[in-house]
Design an enzyme around this catalytic site. Structure first.
Site, PDB file in Angstrom:
ATOM      1  N   TRP A 168       0.814  -1.223   0.000  1.00 35.07           N
ATOM      2  CA  TRP A 168       0.000   0.000   0.000  1.00 35.07           C
ATOM      3  C   TRP A 168       0.845   1.270   0.000  1.00 35.07           C
ATOM      4  O   TRP A 168       0.310   2.357  -0.218  1.00 35.07           O
ATOM      5  CB  TRP A 168      -0.924   0.019   1.236  1.00 35.07           C
ATOM      6  CG  TRP A 168      -0.198  -0.303   2.516  1.00 35.07           C
ATOM      7  CD1 TRP A 168      -0.165  -1.524   3.129  1.00 35.07           C
ATOM      8  CD2 TRP A 168       0.625   0.565   3.289  1.00 35.07           C
ATOM      9  NE1 TRP A 168       0.640  -1.461   4.245  1.00 35.07           N
ATOM     10  CE2 TRP A 168       1.137  -0.184   4.375  1.00 35.07           C
ATOM     11  CE3 TRP A 168       0.977   1.913   3.186  1.00 35.07           C
ATOM     12  CZ2 TRP A 168       1.990   0.353   5.343  1.00 35.07           C
ATOM     13  CZ3 TRP A 168       1.833   2.463   4.153  1.00 35.07           C
ATOM     14  CH2 TRP A 168       2.314   1.673   5.212  1.00 35.07           C
ATOM     15  N   ASN A 169       2.162   1.183   0.268  1.00 25.95           N
ATOM     16  CA  ASN A 169       2.898   2.432   0.512  1.00 25.95           C
ATOM     17  C   ASN A 169       3.191   3.241  -0.754  1.00 25.95           C
ATOM     18  O   ASN A 169       3.265   4.467  -0.691  1.00 25.95           O
ATOM     19  CB  ASN A 169       4.178   2.177   1.326  1.00 25.95           C
ATOM     20  CG  ASN A 169       5.121   1.209   0.686  1.00 25.95           C
ATOM     21  OD1 ASN A 169       4.759   0.496  -0.253  1.00 25.95           O
ATOM     22  ND2 ASN A 169       6.336   1.158   1.187  1.00 25.95           N
ATOM     23  N   LYS A 192      -2.472  -8.170  -7.651  1.00 27.60           N
ATOM     24  CA  LYS A 192      -3.317  -7.961  -6.472  1.00 27.60           C
ATOM     25  C   LYS A 192      -2.731  -6.830  -5.634  1.00 27.60           C
ATOM     26  O   LYS A 192      -1.695  -6.984  -5.010  1.00 27.60           O
ATOM     27  CB  LYS A 192      -3.391  -9.234  -5.611  1.00 27.60           C
ATOM     28  CG  LYS A 192      -4.544  -9.157  -4.600  1.00 27.60           C
ATOM     29  CD  LYS A 192      -4.286  -9.938  -3.345  1.00 27.60           C
ATOM     30  CE  LYS A 192      -3.294  -9.286  -2.424  1.00 27.60           C
ATOM     31  NZ  LYS A 192      -3.698  -7.952  -1.912  1.00 27.60           N
ATOM     32  N   GLU A 268      10.727  -8.424  -2.969  1.00 24.50           N
ATOM     33  CA  GLU A 268      11.205  -7.141  -2.412  1.00 24.50           C
ATOM     34  C   GLU A 268      10.619  -7.064  -1.020  1.00 24.50           C
ATOM     35  O   GLU A 268       9.425  -6.781  -0.860  1.00 24.50           O
ATOM     36  CB  GLU A 268      10.698  -5.969  -3.251  1.00 24.50           C
ATOM     37  CG  GLU A 268      11.192  -5.936  -4.681  1.00 24.50           C
ATOM     38  CD  GLU A 268      12.677  -5.732  -4.812  1.00 24.50           C
ATOM     39  OE1 GLU A 268      13.337  -5.412  -3.801  1.00 24.50           O
ATOM     40  OE2 GLU A 268      13.183  -5.916  -5.918  1.00 24.50           O
ATOM     41  N   LEU A 269      11.427  -7.317  -0.007  1.00 23.73           N
ATOM     42  CA  LEU A 269      10.889  -7.478   1.343  1.00 23.73           C
ATOM     43  C   LEU A 269      11.293  -6.312   2.246  1.00 23.73           C
ATOM     44  O   LEU A 269      11.600  -5.232   1.784  1.00 23.73           O
ATOM     45  CB  LEU A 269      11.322  -8.844   1.885  1.00 23.73           C
ATOM     46  CG  LEU A 269      11.015 -10.015   0.927  1.00 23.73           C
ATOM     47  CD1 LEU A 269      11.515 -11.332   1.479  1.00 23.73           C
ATOM     48  CD2 LEU A 269       9.526 -10.104   0.611  1.00 23.73           C
ATOM     49  N   CYS A 302      10.368   0.915   2.491  1.00 26.79           N
ATOM     50  CA  CYS A 302      11.304  -0.132   2.946  1.00 26.79           C
ATOM     51  C   CYS A 302      12.748   0.349   2.865  1.00 26.79           C
ATOM     52  O   CYS A 302      13.638  -0.248   3.457  1.00 26.79           O
ATOM     53  CB  CYS A 302      11.089  -1.426   2.179  1.00 26.79           C
ATOM     54  SG  CYS A 302      10.981  -1.153   0.419  1.00 26.79           S
ATOM     55  N   GLU A 399      11.727  -2.846  11.700  1.00 29.41           N
ATOM     56  CA  GLU A 399      11.430  -1.777  10.754  1.00 29.41           C
ATOM     57  C   GLU A 399      10.387  -0.845  11.394  1.00 29.41           C
ATOM     58  O   GLU A 399       9.314  -1.297  11.799  1.00 29.41           O
ATOM     59  CB  GLU A 399      10.872  -2.423   9.480  1.00 29.41           C
ATOM     60  CG  GLU A 399      10.912  -1.548   8.273  1.00 29.41           C
ATOM     61  CD  GLU A 399      10.540  -2.322   6.993  1.00 29.41           C
ATOM     62  OE1 GLU A 399       9.963  -3.420   7.089  1.00 29.41           O
ATOM     63  OE2 GLU A 399      10.827  -1.798   5.918  1.00 29.41           O
ATOM     64  N   GLU A 476      14.470  -5.218  -9.317  1.00 28.40           N
ATOM     65  CA  GLU A 476      13.484  -4.582 -10.190  1.00 28.40           C
ATOM     66  C   GLU A 476      14.111  -3.313 -10.744  1.00 28.40           C
ATOM     67  O   GLU A 476      14.999  -2.732 -10.130  1.00 28.40           O
ATOM     68  CB  GLU A 476      12.223  -4.249  -9.388  1.00 28.40           C
ATOM     69  CG  GLU A 476      11.509  -5.499  -8.892  1.00 28.40           C
ATOM     70  CD  GLU A 476      10.152  -5.203  -8.261  1.00 28.40           C
ATOM     71  OE1 GLU A 476      10.109  -4.422  -7.297  1.00 28.40           O
ATOM     72  OE2 GLU A 476       9.153  -5.763  -8.733  1.00 28.40           O
TER      73      GLU A 476
HETATM   74  P1  ADP Z   1       2.363  -4.777   5.146  1.00 29.31           P
HETATM   75  O1  ADP Z   1       2.632  -5.320   6.508  1.00 29.31           O
HETATM   76  O2  ADP Z   1       3.211  -3.646   4.762  1.00 29.31           O
HETATM   77  O3  ADP Z   1       0.900  -4.546   4.847  1.00 29.31           O
HETATM   78  P2  ADP Z   1       2.244  -7.292   3.822  1.00 29.31           P
HETATM   79  O4  ADP Z   1       3.401  -8.162   3.482  1.00 29.31           O
HETATM   80  O5  ADP Z   1       1.278  -7.781   4.848  1.00 29.31           O
HETATM   81  O6  ADP Z   1       2.866  -5.897   4.172  1.00 29.31           O
HETATM   82  O7  ADP Z   1       1.395  -6.959   2.517  1.00 29.31           O
HETATM   83  C1  ADP Z   1       1.953  -6.748   1.235  1.00 29.31           C
HETATM   84  C2  ADP Z   1       1.027  -7.333   0.191  1.00 29.31           C
HETATM   85  O8  ADP Z   1       0.931  -8.738   0.415  1.00 29.31           O
HETATM   86  C3  ADP Z   1      -0.408  -6.827   0.239  1.00 29.31           C
HETATM   87  O9  ADP Z   1      -0.920  -6.779  -1.081  1.00 29.31           O
HETATM   88  C4  ADP Z   1      -1.130  -7.893   1.035  1.00 29.31           C
HETATM   89  O10 ADP Z   1      -2.503  -7.963   0.762  1.00 29.31           O
HETATM   90  C5  ADP Z   1      -0.424  -9.141   0.533  1.00 29.31           C
HETATM   91  N1  ADP Z   1      -0.488 -10.281   1.446  1.00 29.31           N
HETATM   92  C6  ADP Z   1      -0.568 -10.289   2.791  1.00 29.31           C
HETATM   93  N2  ADP Z   1      -0.595 -11.544   3.259  1.00 29.31           N
HETATM   94  C7  ADP Z   1      -0.550 -12.371   2.181  1.00 29.31           C
HETATM   95  C8  ADP Z   1      -0.534 -13.796   1.997  1.00 29.31           C
HETATM   96  N3  ADP Z   1      -0.587 -14.636   3.022  1.00 29.31           N
HETATM   97  N4  ADP Z   1      -0.463 -14.263   0.744  1.00 29.31           N
HETATM   98  C9  ADP Z   1      -0.406 -13.438  -0.308  1.00 29.31           C
HETATM   99  N5  ADP Z   1      -0.384 -12.087  -0.213  1.00 29.31           N
HETATM  100  C10 ADP Z   1      -0.468 -11.557   1.009  1.00 29.31           C
END
Ligand code: ADP
Length: 496
Positions: A168-169, A192, A268-269, A302, A399, A476
């Site tokens: 979302w950021n 998604k 990208e984590l 990040c 973080e 990327e």
């Molecule tokens: P944040 O903590 O910054 O919201 P997330 O890793 O939870 O980061 O979310 C990043 C993206 O991954 C979003 O699009 C979220 O909907 C999606 N997401 C979260 N959990 C899952 C999952 N178990 N499998 C697939 N996508 C996911």
């Protein structure tokens, strides 16, 4: 100002986009409802008010989207590169034409100030321009076999239907950073977006259709239950690639799922960027760079400076100047003129930032500015500078993802390099020094995929973005970005 008042205040223009933006799932070129007509609400983090309801996909909707991507793959792979280039360039132009409206939409759903949102639209568009060019440069090889009697032909082909998950950021740029190379390489996809900020992606879907991207090439699935919708797609064996930007925690879950079908991944984590200021740095530049590295996107990036190490001889002056600048920043609803710091994304984010600050203060830190969570409405947190942050504090290893700058002194180069590398992350780092030898020495020793040398922003569509260690896999952007969506094929030819 509430959204309704705001709409009344402006008769035409940008805010109409909230009403106009599609809210369905984009599957096979059509906007469709989710099964059973399910929806979820998107809210404005500055006010807590509902902006729109969008389709809430069920697992079977995700599979429909993947089927559409799979069905479109073979023909899209045959589309000439010049045509794919043309689609991306038209989308680039449409992003620029609609910049103001798209910026407004982004500010309303995500919170960042309007000027930052407009900057992100330009940044996002640049990925399309860059990858439009890369589409024309996909090359191969032809050589004589060293053993004689044959030739090697090496070709690059699209990896196939791809699953793209964005956070979302940076609601627009994280999408174009994945869709740009996917389209350039000839891959179809299901994307998604995060449930907090789906509207920007839906607006982008409309632009891509207008730009001539064929039906089924880009499919958009919005859902509250991300895991429930994505896992069947990942395990189906129909998709050949996953590109994910998000937390390390979710990245690890996805890597395990991808192992079941040996799917290629780009990850990208999370990050925990160190920001090093040596005693020979230009102090004005270092303070300005720190402000950028910390406050870009309210610290919700990040690459955001998470640990600020300043040489003990200058830390007091550095802290004073940084606190003065951060303390003067105007916090508020990002859609109002002059606001520099918008709200955090949601109440969870606000709780987390506040808990990290309380923890640091409990362990002896001192707030030079900020440090107090304001009352609602909106998920605001003031720019905060902390000194004397203990290495045991949670924010030294977690973080922060918020506008909080923790300062820690150091004395020796070896010591600060060890401190910088003492993390399981390795995305970005920043080094301020005017000593060329030291700059290169430290940049090479730091374990991170990107280093800003005397600069506070490393993100650039034309450079490789990505991390080491638990910050991710793959890159990327840059000239390597498209490789993530290409498969290398060797064809052996007998000639003798
Ligand atoms: P944040 O903590 O910054 O919201 P997330 O890793 O939870 O980061 O979310 C990043 C993206 O991954 C979003 O699009 C979220 O909907 C999606 N997401 C979260 N959990 C899952 C999952 N178990 N499998 C697939 N996508 C996911």
């Amino acid at each position: 100002m509430s959204l309704t008042e705001d709409k009344a205040a402006s008769s035409t223009g940008a805010d109409d986009i909230v009403e106009r933006v599609p809210t369905g799932l984009l599957i096979g070129g059509e906007w469709t409802e989710a099964s059973g007509g399910a929806t979820f609400e998107v809210t404005n983090p500055a006010t807590g008010e509902v902006l729109r309801s969008v389709a809430d996909a069920a697992p079977e909707d995700g599979m429909r989207a993947l089927d559409a991507a799979v069905a479109a793959q073979e023909s899209f792979a045959q589309v000439p590169a010049l045509e794919r280039h043309g689609m991306l360039m038209r989308a680039f132009e449409l992003l620029h034409e609609r910049k103001d409206a798209l910026a407004r939409l982004m500010t309303l759903e995500m919170g960042k100030p309007l000027t930052d949102s407009a900057g992100e639209i330009v940044y996002a568009a640049e990925f399309f321009r860059h990858f439009a060019g890369e589409a024309l440069r996909i090359d191969g090889g032809y050589q004589a076999s060293p053993q004689g009697g044959g030739r090697f032909l090496v070709a690059r082909q699209p990896v196939g239907p791809s699953l793209l998950i964005t956070p979302w950021n940076f609601p627009m740029a994280m999408g174009t950073r994945k869709l740009g190379p996917a389209i350039a390489a000839g891959c179809t996809s299901v994307i998604k977006p995060a449930h907090q900020t789906p509207l920007s992606m839906l607006a982008l879907g409309e632009i891509l259709l207008e730009a001539g991207v064929p039906a089924g090439v880009v499919n958009i699935v919005t859902a509250m239950d991300a895991g429930g919708v994505m896992e069947p797609m990942i395990r189906s064996g129909q998709a050949r690639k996953l590109s994910f930007t998000g937390s390390t925690k979710v990245g690890k879950i996805l890597l395990e799922q991808c192992a079941s079908t040996v799917m290629r991944t780009s990850m990208e984590l999370g990050g925990n960027a160190p920001f090093l200021v040596f005693e020979d740095a230009d102090l004005d530049e270092a303070v300005a760079g720190c402000l950028q590295a910390k406050m870009r996107n309210m610290g919700e990036a990040c690459t955001s400076a998470n640990r600020i190490y300043v040489h003990e001889s200058i830390i007091e002056e550095f802290g004073r100047r940084l606190a003065e600048k951060m303390g003067q920043m105007r916090v508020g609803d990002g859609s109002e003129d002059g606001v520099q710091v918008g709200p955090l994304i949601d109440t969870d984010a606000q709780d987390k930032v506040d808990a990290l600050v309380r923890d640091a203060l409990d362990r002896g830190a001192n707030a030079l500015t900020g440090g107090e969570r304001p009352d609602g409405p909106g998920y605001f947190y003031p720019p905060t500078v902390l000194t004397g942050v203990s290495m045991e504090a949670r924010m030294a290893s977690e973080e922060i993802f918020g506008p909080v700058a923790p300062l820690t002194p150091f004395t020796e180069e070896d010591e600060v390099v060890a401190m910088a590398n003492n993390t399981r992350y390795g995305l970005a780092s920043f080094v301020y020094t005017n000593d060329l030898r030291r700059a290169l020495r430290v940049a090479e020793r730091i374990e991170s995929g990107m280093v800003g040398l005397n600069q506070g922003v490393v993100s650039n569509p034309y450079a490789p973005f990505g991390g080491m260690k638990e910050s991710g896999l793959g890159r990327e952007g840059g000239s390597v970005g498209i490789e993530e969506f290409l498969e290398v094929k060797y064809i052996g030819i007998t000639t003798g």
